[in-house]
Design an enzyme around this catalytic site. Structure first.
Site, PDB file in Angstrom:
ATOM      1  N   CYS A  50      -3.513   4.486   9.550  1.00 20.20           N
ATOM      2  CA  CYS A  50      -2.224   3.949  10.017  1.00 20.20           C
ATOM      3  C   CYS A  50      -1.579   4.829  11.072  1.00 20.20           C
ATOM      4  O   CYS A  50      -0.381   4.692  11.357  1.00 20.20           O
ATOM      5  CB  CYS A  50      -1.281   3.770   8.839  1.00 20.20           C
ATOM      6  SG  CYS A  50      -1.906   2.632   7.594  1.00 20.20           S
ATOM      7  N   CYS A 102       0.841  -1.203   0.000  1.00 23.48           N
ATOM      8  CA  CYS A 102       0.000   0.000   0.000  1.00 23.48           C
ATOM      9  C   CYS A 102       0.878   1.256   0.000  1.00 23.48           C
ATOM     10  O   CYS A 102       0.644   2.195  -0.770  1.00 23.48           O
ATOM     11  CB  CYS A 102      -0.940  -0.023   1.206  1.00 23.48           C
ATOM     12  SG  CYS A 102      -2.131   1.318   1.207  1.00 23.48           S
ATOM     13  N   CYS A 103       1.918   1.267   0.855  1.00 26.83           N
ATOM     14  CA  CYS A 103       2.829   2.426   0.882  1.00 26.83           C
ATOM     15  C   CYS A 103       3.545   2.579  -0.459  1.00 26.83           C
ATOM     16  O   CYS A 103       3.795   3.694  -0.916  1.00 26.83           O
ATOM     17  CB  CYS A 103       3.853   2.283   2.011  1.00 26.83           C
ATOM     18  SG  CYS A 103       3.210   2.601   3.670  1.00 26.83           S
ATOM     19  N   CYS A 128      -1.049   8.652   7.202  1.00 19.31           N
ATOM     20  CA  CYS A 128      -2.400   8.335   6.733  1.00 19.31           C
ATOM     21  C   CYS A 128      -3.321   8.044   7.920  1.00 19.31           C
ATOM     22  O   CYS A 128      -2.876   7.510   8.948  1.00 19.31           O
ATOM     23  CB  CYS A 128      -2.353   7.116   5.824  1.00 19.31           C
ATOM     24  SG  CYS A 128      -1.527   7.412   4.257  1.00 19.31           S
ATOM     25  N   CYS A 137       7.841   3.899   5.671  1.00 16.12           N
ATOM     26  CA  CYS A 137       6.870   3.677   4.604  1.00 16.12           C
ATOM     27  C   CYS A 137       7.537   3.354   3.280  1.00 16.12           C
ATOM     28  O   CYS A 137       6.847   3.070   2.308  1.00 16.12           O
ATOM     29  CB  CYS A 137       5.984   4.907   4.448  1.00 16.12           C
ATOM     30  SG  CYS A 137       6.914   6.406   4.198  1.00 16.12           S
TER      31      CYS A 137
HETATM   32  S1  SF4 Z   1       0.480   4.729   5.625  1.00 16.75           S
HETATM   33 FE1  SF4 Z   1      -1.145   3.151   5.540  1.00 16.75          FE
HETATM   34  S2  SF4 Z   1      -2.772   3.941   4.171  1.00 16.75           S
HETATM   35 FE2  SF4 Z   1      -0.921   5.213   3.910  1.00 16.75          FE
HETATM   36  S3  SF4 Z   1       0.093   4.376   2.149  1.00 16.75           S
HETATM   37 FE3  SF4 Z   1       1.031   3.370   3.939  1.00 16.75          FE
HETATM   38  S4  SF4 Z   1      -0.211   1.515   4.363  1.00 16.75           S
HETATM   39 FE4  SF4 Z   1      -1.346   2.801   2.892  1.00 16.75          FE
END
Ligand code: SF4
Length: 245
Positions: A210, A124-125, A207, A235
């Protein structure tokens, strides 16, 4: 790719010698002039980034500043974004992930895949942050960010100037040696606008899903990806300069 016209190792050694013991304002003034037109500042609107915005705009009002809108930021981040733009009379460029990558990811693994495991979280990151950063930094010679050594065990190796292997350009961290106290002293002394979540127990803000508030005295990064071990809490924007060194 190296966008600099001189061997970066030689420049890096020169800059390290020159910046040793210097104040962040001095370092910023140097790099903003030295790399003018080829340097950009990545803000996520935390306290350190707000300090750097204040210093950078006062040094060069035309400084390039950008942020990554991951699509999962808390509403308060957009509020401080607007407030900062109005306060300084500046444009902060917003960049977004590739919608096709986001759609493929969430339609395969679900909207909250990051809670399913570290690989899913990193994916996701990667989609929402790292690939965007790579696109934005392309063609630049240097980027500025607000990392501090004290922030976590993953950040103890950072220096005020480094060669960023991951993205192939210089990475400037003017606040690397600063304490949290120095950050907040600067904010108060210069009346710098800051993120409202800091007053609600969030020392570090990313985010929405998170990030959570921490108790007084807890590690300042403990509210980020709180379900993971401390050594994993990056991240991917800073892997090469925070984990291996
Ligand atoms: S902090 Fe969480 S929501 Fe944001 S990009 Fe990374 S995993 Fe995804």
């Amino acid at each position: 790719m190296n966008h600099y016209d001189v061997n970066p190792d030689i420049v890096l050694e020169q800059l390290k010698r020159q910046f040793d013991g210097q104040k962040p304002e001095v370092i910023l003034a140097d790099v903003l002039a030295r790399f003018k037109g080829r340097i950009t500042f990545a803000t996520s609107f935390g306290a350190e980034d707000q300090v750097l915005t204040d210093m950078a705009v006062k040094t060069d009002p035309s400084v390039s500043i950008f942020t990554i809108d991951t699509g999962r930021l808390p509403e308060e981040t957009f509020e401080i974004m607007s407030r900062s733009q109005a306060h300084y009379g500046i444009q902060i460029d917003q960049y977004s992930p590739d919608y096709r990558e986001v759609e493929a990811m969430v339609n395969t693994f679900g909207p909250n895949l990051f809670y399913d495991g570290i690989e899913q979280r990193k994916q996701c990151c990667q989609v929402r942050k790292v690939s965007v950063l790579r696109r934005v930094l392309l063609g630049h010679t240097a980027w500025i960010c607000g990392l501090r050594k004290e922030q976590s065990i993953t950040r103890q190796g950072i220096e005020m100037v480094q060669w960023d292997e991951q993205f192939g350009l210089f990475k400037i961290c003017p606040l690397a040696e600063w304490s949290e106290q120095q950050v907040w002293d600067y904010i108060r002394r210069h009346q710098v606008p800051y993120h409202s979540l800091h007053d609600k127990g969030y020392p570090s803000i990313g985010c929405g899903p998170c990030t959570r508030a921490v108790e007084p005295g807890q590690d300042i990064r403990s509210g980020r990806w709180w379900w993971e071990e401390p050594e994993h809490k990056e991240c991917g924007l800073h892997w090469a300069t925070t984990t291996a060194h």
